[in-house]
Design a protein around this motif. Structure first.
Motif, PDB file in Angstrom:
ATOM      1  N   MET A   1      58.238 -90.021  58.830  1.00 50.59           N
ATOM      2  CA  MET A   1      56.975 -89.394  58.461  1.00 50.59           C
ATOM      3  C   MET A   1      56.752 -88.190  59.365  1.00 50.59           C
ATOM      4  SD  MET A   1      53.241 -91.159  58.344  1.00 50.59           S
ATOM      5  CE  MET A   1      52.618 -90.959  56.707  1.00 50.59           C
ATOM      6  N   THR A   2      56.377 -87.079  58.788  1.00 48.37           N
ATOM      7  CA  THR A   2      56.199 -85.869  59.575  1.00 48.37           C
ATOM      8  C   THR A   2      54.748 -85.702  59.978  1.00 48.37           C
ATOM      9  OG1 THR A   2      55.846 -84.532  57.604  1.00 48.37           O
ATOM     10  CG2 THR A   2      58.116 -84.719  58.405  1.00 48.37           C
ATOM     11  N   ASN A   3      54.561 -84.969  61.037  1.00 46.68           N
ATOM     12  CA  ASN A   3      53.237 -84.689  61.565  1.00 46.68           C
ATOM     13  C   ASN A   3      52.734 -83.388  60.935  1.00 46.68           C
ATOM     14  OD1 ASN A   3      51.283 -83.445  63.354  1.00 46.68           O
ATOM     15  ND2 ASN A   3      51.793 -85.056  64.804  1.00 46.68           N
ATOM     16  N   PRO A   4      51.503 -83.360  60.398  1.00 45.00           N
ATOM     17  CA  PRO A   4      50.987 -82.141  59.771  1.00 45.00           C
ATOM     18  C   PRO A   4      50.948 -80.949  60.732  1.00 45.00           C
ATOM     19  CG  PRO A   4      49.573 -84.009  59.241  1.00 45.00           C
ATOM     20  CD  PRO A   4      50.579 -84.485  60.239  1.00 45.00           C
ATOM     21  N   LEU A   5      50.618 -81.202  61.989  1.00 41.21           N
ATOM     22  CA  LEU A   5      50.589 -80.100  62.956  1.00 41.21           C
ATOM     23  C   LEU A   5      51.995 -79.555  63.190  1.00 41.21           C
ATOM     24  CD1 LEU A   5      49.115 -78.288  64.938  1.00 41.21           C
ATOM     25  CD2 LEU A   5      49.276 -80.107  66.628  1.00 41.21           C
ATOM     26  N   GLN A   6      52.959 -80.453  63.322  1.00 47.02           N
ATOM     27  CA  GLN A   6      54.336 -80.014  63.527  1.00 47.02           C
ATOM     28  C   GLN A   6      54.839 -79.256  62.294  1.00 47.02           C
ATOM     29  OE1 GLN A   6      56.875 -82.940  65.237  1.00 47.02           O
ATOM     30  NE2 GLN A   6      58.727 -81.729  64.980  1.00 47.02           N
ATOM     31  N   ASP A   7      54.446 -79.705  61.097  1.00 49.28           N
ATOM     32  CA  ASP A   7      54.819 -78.986  59.869  1.00 49.28           C
ATOM     33  C   ASP A   7      54.227 -77.581  59.860  1.00 49.28           C
ATOM     34  OD1 ASP A   7      54.721 -81.858  57.602  1.00 49.28           O
ATOM     35  OD2 ASP A   7      56.287 -81.117  58.949  1.00 49.28           O
ATOM     36  N   ALA A   8      52.972 -77.458  60.306  1.00 51.35           N
ATOM     37  CA  ALA A   8      52.325 -76.143  60.350  1.00 51.35           C
ATOM     38  C   ALA A   8      53.025 -75.234  61.357  1.00 51.35           C
ATOM     39  CB  ALA A   8      50.848 -76.296  60.699  1.00 51.35           C
ATOM     40  N   ILE A   9      53.386 -75.789  62.500  1.00 57.30           N
ATOM     41  CA  ILE A   9      54.111 -75.011  63.514  1.00 57.30           C
ATOM     42  C   ILE A   9      55.457 -74.561  62.943  1.00 57.30           C
ATOM     43  CG2 ILE A   9      55.285 -75.139  65.758  1.00 57.30           C
ATOM     44  CD1 ILE A   9      53.025 -77.078  66.642  1.00 57.30           C
ATOM     45  N   ARG A  10      56.150 -75.471  62.283  1.00 52.90           N
ATOM     46  CA  ARG A  10      57.454 -75.155  61.682  1.00 52.90           C
ATOM     47  C   ARG A  10      57.319 -74.038  60.655  1.00 52.90           C
ATOM     48  NH1 ARG A  10      60.567 -76.518  57.311  1.00 52.90           N
ATOM     49  NH2 ARG A  10      62.774 -76.891  57.708  1.00 52.90           N
ATOM     50  N   THR A  11      56.313 -74.118  59.808  1.00 51.82           N
ATOM     51  CA  THR A  11      56.082 -73.099  58.783  1.00 51.82           C
ATOM     52  C   THR A  11      55.822 -71.740  59.420  1.00 51.82           C
ATOM     53  OG1 THR A  11      55.189 -74.767  57.282  1.00 51.82           O
ATOM     54  CG2 THR A  11      54.626 -72.481  56.802  1.00 51.82           C
ATOM     55  N   GLN A  12      55.003 -71.725  60.473  1.00 53.31           N
ATOM     56  CA  GLN A  12      54.712 -70.473  61.182  1.00 53.31           C
ATOM     57  C   GLN A  12      55.971 -69.895  61.820  1.00 53.31           C
ATOM     58  OE1 GLN A  12      51.476 -69.466  59.911  1.00 53.31           O
ATOM     59  NE2 GLN A  12      51.796 -68.381  61.814  1.00 53.31           N
ATOM     60  N   LEU A  13      56.764 -70.765  62.423  1.00 54.98           N
ATOM     61  CA  LEU A  13      58.004 -70.299  63.056  1.00 54.98           C
ATOM     62  C   LEU A  13      58.970 -69.726  62.023  1.00 54.98           C
ATOM     63  CD1 LEU A  13      58.638 -73.118  65.686  1.00 54.98           C
ATOM     64  CD2 LEU A  13      58.091 -70.726  66.165  1.00 54.98           C
ATOM     65  N   LEU A  14      59.102 -70.407  60.903  1.00 59.04           N
ATOM     66  CA  LEU A  14      59.985 -69.904  59.847  1.00 59.04           C
ATOM     67  C   LEU A  14      59.518 -68.532  59.353  1.00 59.04           C
ATOM     68  CD1 LEU A  14      60.706 -73.112  57.735  1.00 59.04           C
ATOM     69  CD2 LEU A  14      62.390 -71.721  58.961  1.00 59.04           C
ATOM     70  N   ALA A  15      58.223 -68.394  59.126  1.00 62.71           N
ATOM     71  CA  ALA A  15      57.679 -67.121  58.648  1.00 62.71           C
ATOM     72  C   ALA A  15      57.882 -66.022  59.687  1.00 62.71           C
ATOM     73  CB  ALA A  15      56.191 -67.275  58.331  1.00 62.71           C
ATOM     74  N   GLU A  16      57.638 -66.338  60.941  1.00 66.14           N
ATOM     75  CA  GLU A  16      57.794 -65.340  62.007  1.00 66.14           C
ATOM     76  C   GLU A  16      59.262 -64.945  62.173  1.00 66.14           C
ATOM     77  OE1 GLU A  16      56.230 -62.650  64.596  1.00 66.14           O
ATOM     78  OE2 GLU A  16      55.103 -64.013  63.316  1.00 66.14           O
ATOM     79  N   ALA A  17      60.148 -65.933  62.103  1.00 65.19           N
ATOM     80  CA  ALA A  17      61.583 -65.637  62.214  1.00 65.19           C
ATOM     81  C   ALA A  17      62.026 -64.724  61.072  1.00 65.19           C
ATOM     82  CB  ALA A  17      62.391 -66.933  62.211  1.00 65.19           C
ATOM     83  N   GLU A  18      61.518 -64.976  59.880  1.00 63.01           N
ATOM     84  CA  GLU A  18      61.882 -64.148  58.731  1.00 63.01           C
ATOM     85  C   GLU A  18      61.309 -62.738  58.879  1.00 63.01           C
ATOM     86  OE1 GLU A  18      61.147 -64.116  53.946  1.00 63.01           O
ATOM     87  OE2 GLU A  18      61.369 -66.060  54.943  1.00 63.01           O
ATOM     88  N   ASP A  19      60.048 -62.637  59.297  1.00 63.05           N
ATOM     89  CA  ASP A  19      59.418 -61.320  59.487  1.00 63.05           C
ATOM     90  C   ASP A  19      60.141 -60.489  60.539  1.00 63.05           C
ATOM     91  OD1 ASP A  19      57.517 -61.933  57.588  1.00 63.05           O
ATOM     92  OD2 ASP A  19      55.912 -62.348  59.037  1.00 63.05           O
ATOM     93  N   GLN A  20      60.641 -61.130  61.559  1.00 62.65           N
ATOM     94  CA  GLN A  20      61.291 -60.431  62.669  1.00 62.65           C
ATOM     95  C   GLN A  20      62.804 -60.342  62.487  1.00 62.65           C
ATOM     96  OE1 GLN A  20      59.770 -60.036  66.178  1.00 62.65           O
ATOM     97  NE2 GLN A  20      57.693 -60.409  65.471  1.00 62.65           N
ATOM     98  N   ASP A  21      63.307 -60.816  61.361  1.00 61.28           N
ATOM     99  CA  ASP A  21      64.740 -60.841  61.086  1.00 61.28           C
ATOM    100  C   ASP A  21      65.525 -61.546  62.195  1.00 61.28           C
ATOM    101  OD1 ASP A  21      64.714 -59.649  58.589  1.00 61.28           O
ATOM    102  OD2 ASP A  21      64.740 -57.615  59.446  1.00 61.28           O
ATOM    103  N   LEU A  22      64.987 -62.688  62.632  1.00 57.76           N
ATOM    104  CA  LEU A  22      65.664 -63.477  63.648  1.00 57.76           C
ATOM    105  C   LEU A  22      66.635 -64.436  62.963  1.00 57.76           C
ATOM    106  CD1 LEU A  22      62.634 -64.391  65.944  1.00 57.76           C
ATOM    107  CD2 LEU A  22      64.365 -62.645  66.353  1.00 57.76           C
TER     108      LEU A  22
END
Length: 134
Positions: free
Chosen positions: A1-22
């Motif tokens: 079972m995943t944690n909603p806060l951890q899912d939100a952090i993961r989503t933000q990290l994925l979006a930021e990595a994509e925006d920054q071409d990381l």
């Protein structure tokens, strides 16, 4: 079972990595999210409570509070006057940072100053005698 806060952090990290071409893999993002989550939780986790120093008289008064004794009964048990027991109760409250007897008992249990004894690994049922015979 995943944690909603951890899912939100993961989503933000994925979006930021994509925006920054990381060039981050999903596994790396998951690891970063877990680390961020642990850091966030440790920031808000209560520190291990230190035991407040209480005198023997204060511990005796605290036991009386836990047992639900009156001030007079506690005084008789630990051989102190009514007024001394009342004064010691107030000093226990101050030492534990509380304002009531029940809060003092709860805080004392949190700090390991009081324990609830059990009989045969369980508390007795209402009407049951300590030996287990009803």
């Amino acid at each position: 079972m995943t944690n909603p806060l951890q899912d939100a952090i993961r989503t933000q990290l994925l979006a930021e990595a994509e925006d920054q071409d990381l060039p981050l893999t999903v596994a790396q993002v998951d690891s970063l999210a877990a680390t961020a989550m642990a850091a966030a939780l440790s920031t808000f986790a209560p520190a291990s409570p230190a035991k407040p120093p209480l005198s023997d008289e204060q511990i005796g008064v605290l036991v009386g509070l836990a047992l639900g004794e009156s001030v007079q009964a506690t005084g008789r048990r630990i051989r102190l006057s009514f007024h001394t027991v009342r004064t010691r109760r107030l000093s226990v409250y101050r030492a534990l940072g509380v304002r009531t007897g029940p809060a003092a008992v709860a805080m004392a249990m949190t700090h390991g100053l009081l324990r609830i004894p059990t009989l045969s690994g369980r508390l007795p049922l209402p009407g049951e005698h300590p030996g287990g015979d009803a």
